[in-house]
Structure formats: structure tokens, C-alpha cells
Scaffold this active site. Structure first.
Site, PDB file in Angstrom:
ATOM      1  N   LYS A  14       0.848  -1.184   0.000  1.00  0.00           N
ATOM      2  CA  LYS A  14       0.000   0.000   0.000  1.00  0.00           C
ATOM      3  C   LYS A  14       0.887   1.240   0.000  1.00  0.00           C
ATOM      4  O   LYS A  14       2.077   1.193   0.316  1.00  0.00           O
ATOM      5  CB  LYS A  14      -0.934   0.016   1.220  1.00  0.00           C
ATOM      6  CG  LYS A  14      -0.233   0.063   2.586  1.00  0.00           C
ATOM      7  CD  LYS A  14       0.163   1.464   3.033  1.00  0.00           C
ATOM      8  CE  LYS A  14       0.893   1.421   4.376  1.00  0.00           C
ATOM      9  NZ  LYS A  14       1.635   2.678   4.657  1.00  0.00           N
ATOM     10  N   ASP A  43      -2.332  -0.813  10.782  1.00  0.00           N
ATOM     11  CA  ASP A  43      -2.729  -0.871   9.377  1.00  0.00           C
ATOM     12  C   ASP A  43      -3.053  -2.284   8.907  1.00  0.00           C
ATOM     13  O   ASP A  43      -3.522  -2.474   7.782  1.00  0.00           O
ATOM     14  CB  ASP A  43      -1.650  -0.258   8.482  1.00  0.00           C
ATOM     15  CG  ASP A  43      -0.320  -0.996   8.558  1.00  0.00           C
ATOM     16  OD1 ASP A  43      -0.125  -1.774   9.509  1.00  0.00           O
ATOM     17  OD2 ASP A  43       0.529  -0.773   7.671  1.00  0.00           O
TER      18      ASP A  43
END
Length: 274
Positions: free
Chosen positions: A8, A134
Site C-alpha cells: 500500500k 494498518d
């Protein structure tokens, strides 16, 4: 069966305030990119688990690897049998790309499938939160606005389909502790979710990473990467996370990327829908 933990990037990152518990409240956006590791999990024929890693070297003990930590937690909760884990690392470690967190999420998803645990995405996300703020993002891998310490998600309508993304990581290590120590919390002039509604070509004056000033001061080679990407025609470039990777968005493939950044990790891909 092989699965592919996905990286990401952070589309902007604001350190909003320091919390009483010593952590910081953030405002950032997580966006998936096609760079992946490769993970395989199979039932073991031995009496214990094993981990084999290839590709980018992974430091530390096997017991401390997030995929193993996930397995050990799930083994305790669901009395799982031993497994053999094979991890081919392509996502650089400590690069702001979420490689370890993505590996953890993919490991839990694979155990859920392999042993028919019938855990919902919500249940997976709840369990993954203990391994990193995350980690839950990588269950669904859809763009989200992340607030709190980066663990409070809300849907984000942003698409980079059709853009070419370039990732460049110079051979330096950025200490997250140092990055936080030198940052000054602030509220953004334009909330991130509003800034990201503008065309990518306008993001350069609207979307920022609060870690860049302090990290660039310590590691000017990262700042030089960003400047060079703009010189090569990037419409937008930004350091992701606390570094050391810089991503850039181009309207076309950059054939000279590996040559220009010969001493760096580089990657580029045309972005598609998730």
C-alpha cells in the site's frame, strides 16, 4: 495454493496531535498497489511449524515474523495443526509500504480458508488489529481514510485507475521513532478527504506528508529521489509513511526508471481497479 500479500501507499499523511498515551492521532489514506509478496501455507508433515523465506532478506528470528505470530495466535485460539510457511519477499522491509502488515493479513486469511474457520472479514479485521494499526486494511484492500492512530477506517472514494505508479526506495533506513520525534503535530488546512477529491494534477499543492521535512533533513537522498521524479515528469510524488519509499504518479510508463535510480529498489505498474 499461493496467495499474494499486496503493498500500500499513503496518499498524504498528517500528524494531527499527540495523545495522552504517547501515540499520535493521524489523518492518512491507504491505497493498494500491485507490488506483492508470495505466500504459501500448507499442513506440515512434522510435529511443529516452519518458516522459509526467500527474496528480500528478512531480519530477526522466525518467531518474531508477523506471519508466524499470526499463526501462533490462531493456533492457540482454534487449536490448529502445524503448518509449513513459505514467504517470497518482494516488498521492501521498513519502506512505508506495509509489507509486513500485508503478510500478516494474508496469513490470517489463508488460515481461515485452509482450516475452514468461517471467520467474516469483520472478525479477521478485529483480530488483525492486535498486530498493527494498518493490518486490518489488507483484508479488503480498498482505499480508506485512516484516522486515530491509523486504525479507524472510513470508506474513501478515490481511484487512480489508468495512472502509472513508480516506487523508488533508496538504500537508507528511516527510524520511525526518529521521524515522530522531529515532527510537529498540526491540523491540515484542507482535510485530506477533501484534497483527494481534486484531480491528481492538483495534489502537489494540496496533499502532503508531515514526515517529509524531518526525514528529508536527515536523509537528503530521499528528497533527491522526489525531486528527480518530478524532473522526470511525475504529476504527483510523495514519500509514503515515514519512508524511505517515494511514490510517483505518471501518465505513462517511465522506461528509464531503473537506470536513473540504479542504486535503489524500483517498481512501476499501470494501476487498475482494485
Amino acid at each position: 495454493m499461493y496467495t499474494y500479500p499486496q503493498a500500500k501507499i499513503n496518499l498524504g499523511l498528517y500528524v494531527v496531535e499527540r495523545r495522552p498515551d504517547g501515540y499520535h492521532n493521524l489523518q492518512t489514506a491507504f491505497y493498494p498497489v500491485p507490488l506483492t509478496d508470495t505466500l504459501q501455507v500448507v499442513p506440515s508433515k512434522t510435529a511443529s511449524w516452519s518458516l522459509q523465506t526467500v527474496g528480500t532478506p528478512v531480519e530477526g528470528r522466525a518467531e518474531d515474523n508477523l506471519v508466524v505470530r499470526v499463526y501462533l495466535q490462531m493456533r492457540e485460539e482454534f487449536h490448529l495443526p502445524p503448518v509449513d510457511i513459505y514467504l517470497d519477499k518482494h516488498i521492501p522491509c521498513g519502506a512505508g509500504l506495509g509489507g509486513g502488515s500485508s503478510d500478516a493479513a494474508e496469513m490470517m486469511k489463508r488460515l481461515n480458508e485452509l482450516f475452514r474457520l468461517h471467520l467474516s472479514d469483520d472478525a479477521l479485521e478485529q483480530r488483525l488489529a492486535m498486530f498493527g494499526a494498518d493490518c486490518p486494511f489488507f483484508v479488503r484492500r480498498r482505499p480508506v481514510l485512516a484516522e486515530g492512530i491509523g486504525d479507524v477506517f472510513s470508506p474513501l472514494t478515490v481511484s487512480l485507475k489508468g495512472w502509472t505508479i513508480a516506487l523508488v526506495k533508496p538504500p537508507v533506513h528511516v527510524s520511525t521513532r526518529e521521524a515522530y520525534a522531529d515532527v510537529s503535530p498540526r491540523s491540515p488546512h484542507v482535510p485530506l478527504h477533501e484534497a483527494l477529491r481534486h484531480p491528481v494534477e492538483q495534489w502537489r499543492r494540496l496533499v502532503f506528508n508531515d514526515f517529509e521535512p524531518s526525514v528529508f533533513a536527515r536523509h537528503p537522498e530521499i528528497a533527491a529521489v522526489k525531486d528527480t521524479l518530478y524532473d522526470m515528469g511525475a504529476q504527483f510524488a510523495l514519500m509514503t509513511g515515514s519512508g524511505a519509499t517515494v511514490f510517483a504518479l505518471f501518465k505513462h510508463r517511465i522506461e528509464e526508471l531503473p537506470r536513473v535510480f540504479a542504486d535503489c529498489f524500483t517498481y512501476q505498474s499501470l494501476l487498475r481497479e482494485f
